[in-house]
Write a protein that holds these residues in place. Structure first.
Motif, PDB file in Angstrom:
ATOM      1  N   THR A   1      46.586  21.882  34.657  1.00  0.00           N
ATOM      2  CA  THR A   1      45.231  21.773  34.124  1.00  0.00           C
ATOM      3  C   THR A   1      44.391  23.032  34.292  1.00  0.00           C
ATOM      4  O   THR A   1      43.287  23.111  33.746  1.00  0.00           O
ATOM      5  CB  THR A   1      44.488  20.600  34.789  1.00  0.00           C
ATOM      6  N   GLY A   2      44.864  24.024  35.034  1.00  0.00           N
ATOM      7  CA  GLY A   2      44.063  25.208  35.289  1.00  0.00           C
ATOM      8  C   GLY A   2      44.532  26.430  34.526  1.00  0.00           C
ATOM      9  O   GLY A   2      45.642  26.467  33.991  1.00  0.00           O
ATOM     10  N   SER A   3      43.658  27.425  34.501  1.00  0.00           N
ATOM     11  CA  SER A   3      44.026  28.736  33.951  1.00  0.00           C
ATOM     12  C   SER A   3      44.542  29.663  35.043  1.00  0.00           C
ATOM     13  O   SER A   3      45.116  30.712  34.745  1.00  0.00           O
ATOM     14  CB  SER A   3      42.818  29.375  33.263  1.00  0.00           C
ATOM     15  N   ILE A   4      44.306  29.289  36.298  1.00  0.00           N
ATOM     16  CA  ILE A   4      44.882  29.989  37.450  1.00  0.00           C
ATOM     17  C   ILE A   4      45.508  28.955  38.370  1.00  0.00           C
ATOM     18  O   ILE A   4      45.200  27.766  38.291  1.00  0.00           O
ATOM     19  CB  ILE A   4      43.822  30.790  38.249  1.00  0.00           C
ATOM     20  N   CYS A   5      46.382  29.422  39.243  1.00  0.00           N
ATOM     21  CA  CYS A   5      46.784  28.650  40.405  1.00  0.00           C
ATOM     22  C   CYS A   5      45.948  29.168  41.576  1.00  0.00           C
ATOM     23  O   CYS A   5      45.834  30.389  41.768  1.00  0.00           O
ATOM     24  CB  CYS A   5      48.262  28.819  40.721  1.00  0.00           C
ATOM     25  N   ALA A   6      45.355  28.253  42.339  1.00  0.00           N
ATOM     26  CA  ALA A   6      44.509  28.621  43.473  1.00  0.00           C
ATOM     27  C   ALA A   6      45.050  27.927  44.713  1.00  0.00           C
ATOM     28  O   ALA A   6      44.847  26.724  44.899  1.00  0.00           O
ATOM     29  CB  ALA A   6      43.065  28.219  43.208  1.00  0.00           C
ATOM     30  N   SER A   7      45.771  28.687  45.539  1.00  0.00           N
ATOM     31  CA  SER A   7      46.489  28.127  46.680  1.00  0.00           C
ATOM     32  C   SER A   7      45.844  28.623  47.974  1.00  0.00           C
ATOM     33  O   SER A   7      45.812  29.831  48.224  1.00  0.00           O
ATOM     34  CB  SER A   7      47.959  28.531  46.618  1.00  0.00           C
ATOM     35  N   VAL A   8      45.333  27.694  48.772  1.00  0.00           N
ATOM     36  CA  VAL A   8      44.509  28.029  49.932  1.00  0.00           C
ATOM     37  C   VAL A   8      45.247  27.704  51.228  1.00  0.00           C
ATOM     38  O   VAL A   8      45.792  26.613  51.391  1.00  0.00           O
ATOM     39  CB  VAL A   8      43.169  27.266  49.875  1.00  0.00           C
ATOM     40  N   ASN A   9      45.263  28.662  52.131  1.00  0.00           N
ATOM     41  CA  ASN A   9      45.794  28.507  53.486  1.00  0.00           C
ATOM     42  C   ASN A   9      47.259  28.090  53.497  1.00  0.00           C
ATOM     43  O   ASN A   9      48.137  28.905  53.234  1.00  0.00           O
ATOM     44  CB  ASN A   9      44.908  27.558  54.296  1.00  0.00           C
ATOM     45  N   ASP A  10      47.564  26.816  53.793  1.00  0.00           N
ATOM     46  CA  ASP A  10      48.963  26.394  53.892  1.00  0.00           C
ATOM     47  C   ASP A  10      49.585  26.117  52.527  1.00  0.00           C
ATOM     48  O   ASP A  10      50.766  25.771  52.453  1.00  0.00           O
ATOM     49  CB  ASP A  10      49.091  25.150  54.784  1.00  0.00           C
ATOM     50  N   GLU A  11      48.814  26.266  51.452  1.00  0.00           N
ATOM     51  CA  GLU A  11      49.353  26.093  50.103  1.00  0.00           C
ATOM     52  C   GLU A  11      50.025  27.394  49.682  1.00  0.00           C
ATOM     53  O   GLU A  11      49.401  28.449  49.664  1.00  0.00           O
ATOM     54  CB  GLU A  11      48.223  25.727  49.141  1.00  0.00           C
ATOM     55  N   ILE A  12      51.301  27.303  49.350  1.00  0.00           N
ATOM     56  CA  ILE A  12      52.076  28.510  49.039  1.00  0.00           C
ATOM     57  C   ILE A  12      51.842  28.938  47.597  1.00  0.00           C
ATOM     58  O   ILE A  12      51.495  30.091  47.313  1.00  0.00           O
ATOM     59  CB  ILE A  12      53.580  28.259  49.277  1.00  0.00           C
ATOM     60  N   VAL A  13      52.063  28.016  46.675  1.00  0.00           N
ATOM     61  CA  VAL A  13      51.913  28.290  45.242  1.00  0.00           C
ATOM     62  C   VAL A  13      51.478  27.024  44.520  1.00  0.00           C
ATOM     63  O   VAL A  13      51.573  25.922  45.048  1.00  0.00           O
ATOM     64  CB  VAL A  13      53.219  28.809  44.587  1.00  0.00           C
ATOM     65  N   HIS A  14      51.012  27.219  43.274  1.00  0.00           N
ATOM     66  CA  HIS A  14      50.759  26.151  42.309  1.00  0.00           C
ATOM     67  C   HIS A  14      49.602  25.227  42.692  1.00  0.00           C
ATOM     68  O   HIS A  14      49.540  24.076  42.229  1.00  0.00           O
ATOM     69  CB  HIS A  14      52.026  25.311  42.048  1.00  0.00           C
ATOM     70  N   GLY A  15      48.680  25.720  43.518  1.00  0.00           N
ATOM     71  CA  GLY A  15      47.491  24.940  43.826  1.00  0.00           C
ATOM     72  C   GLY A  15      46.647  24.723  42.578  1.00  0.00           C
ATOM     73  O   GLY A  15      46.397  25.660  41.814  1.00  0.00           O
TER      74      GLY A  15
END
Length: 274
Positions: free
Chosen positions: A70-84
């Motif tokens: 659903t996004g135009s970016i992936c935004a992965s914060v802290n323990d999120e590696i990819v595809h946030g």
């Protein structure tokens, strides 16, 4: 355009130049977002800024709608590696955010990612992000026409191992890129040199090391996208799209083509234009 063995797409000079246009949209969008990252902003607001910049540049976001993303970016914060997935999460002082961005111009893709600190961040997180980015550039520096794809992988792993005990994520890797965002071949961030497809003119690769402060084991959340570390420790992700010319690597998503970073490593960059 032709496909060699293993389904690898080989671009003409004109097609590589078209990829550079997409790459510049990505590079400039990421630099814009770097300046917007602050405590109090949401990942959804960053996504809106990115989409507006991509579209106003005459490009289309690669990620939006990709397999339902659903996004135009992936935004992965802290323990999120990819595809946030960007949304209502509010960034806080001390966070580390990885932003992945893709754009399409005239059917050709660019793909890159940066990891950005939010306000005052622990030194160990800054070091994680630094080693992640450095390892990617070491991978580019190891690439030579006539060499092998795993020369890139081996250089990334060697730099990480020599400078840290970080986990190198193995489940997600770099990839070929061109008329589609994800193409053969895979580009792992680990391995022995001298293996895999030969590096030739017209090949374009997205190289993207993902490192973790702890163990590299991970799992995907119930949203079917966000990948997080099993141990809850932070991760970093850096990516650029590049090609090789007879003069050397040309980083299509770096605003300066990679010239400054490659010069520090004693490598001449090989721009076809700019």
């Amino acid at each position: 355009m032709m496909f060699r063995d293993r389904g690898i797409e080989i671009k003409t000079r004109e097609q590589i130049l078209a990829m550079r246009k997409a790459g510049l949209v990505v590079g400039r969008t990421l630099e814009l977002l770097r300046g917007e990252v602050r405590a109090g902003i949401t990942t959804g607001e960053l996504d809106a800024i990115a989409e507006d910049n991509i579209r106003s540049s005459g490009a289309t976001p690669s990620f939006k709608g990709y397999h339902g993303f659903t996004g135009s970016i992936c935004a992965s914060v802290n323990d999120e590696i990819v595809h946030g997935i960007p949304g209502d999460r509010v960034l806080a002082d001390g966070d580390l955010i990885s932003i992945d961005c893709g754009a399409i111009v005239d059917g050709w893709h660019g793909d890159a990612a940066i990891t950005v600190p939010v306000g005052e961040v622990d030194a160990e997180l800054l070091e994680l992000a630094r080693i992640c980015a450095e390892s990617m550039w070491r991978g580019f520096a190891a690439a030579r026409l006539g060499g092998r794809l795993s020369d890139i992988s081996a250089a990334i792993e060697a730099h990480v191992r020599a400078n840290s005990s970080y986990g190198i994520v193995e489940d997600f890797v770099g990839h070929g890129i061109g008329s589609a965002m994800h193409q053969p071949p895979n580009v792992p961030n680990f391995g022995r040199a001298g293996r895999g497809p030969k590096l030739v003119e017209g090949m374009a690769l997205a190289v993207e090391p993902m490192l973790t402060l702890g163990k590299q084991e991970n799992h995907t959340l119930e949203d079917d996208w966000t990948v997080v570390t099993n141990d809850g420790r932070s991760a970093a992700h850096t990516e650029h799209t590049f090609t090789l010319t007879p003069q050397g690597p040309w980083v299509l998503t770096a605003i300066d083509g990679g010239e400054s970073e490659l010069a520090e490593l004693g490598v001449k960059f090989g721009a076809l234009a700019d």
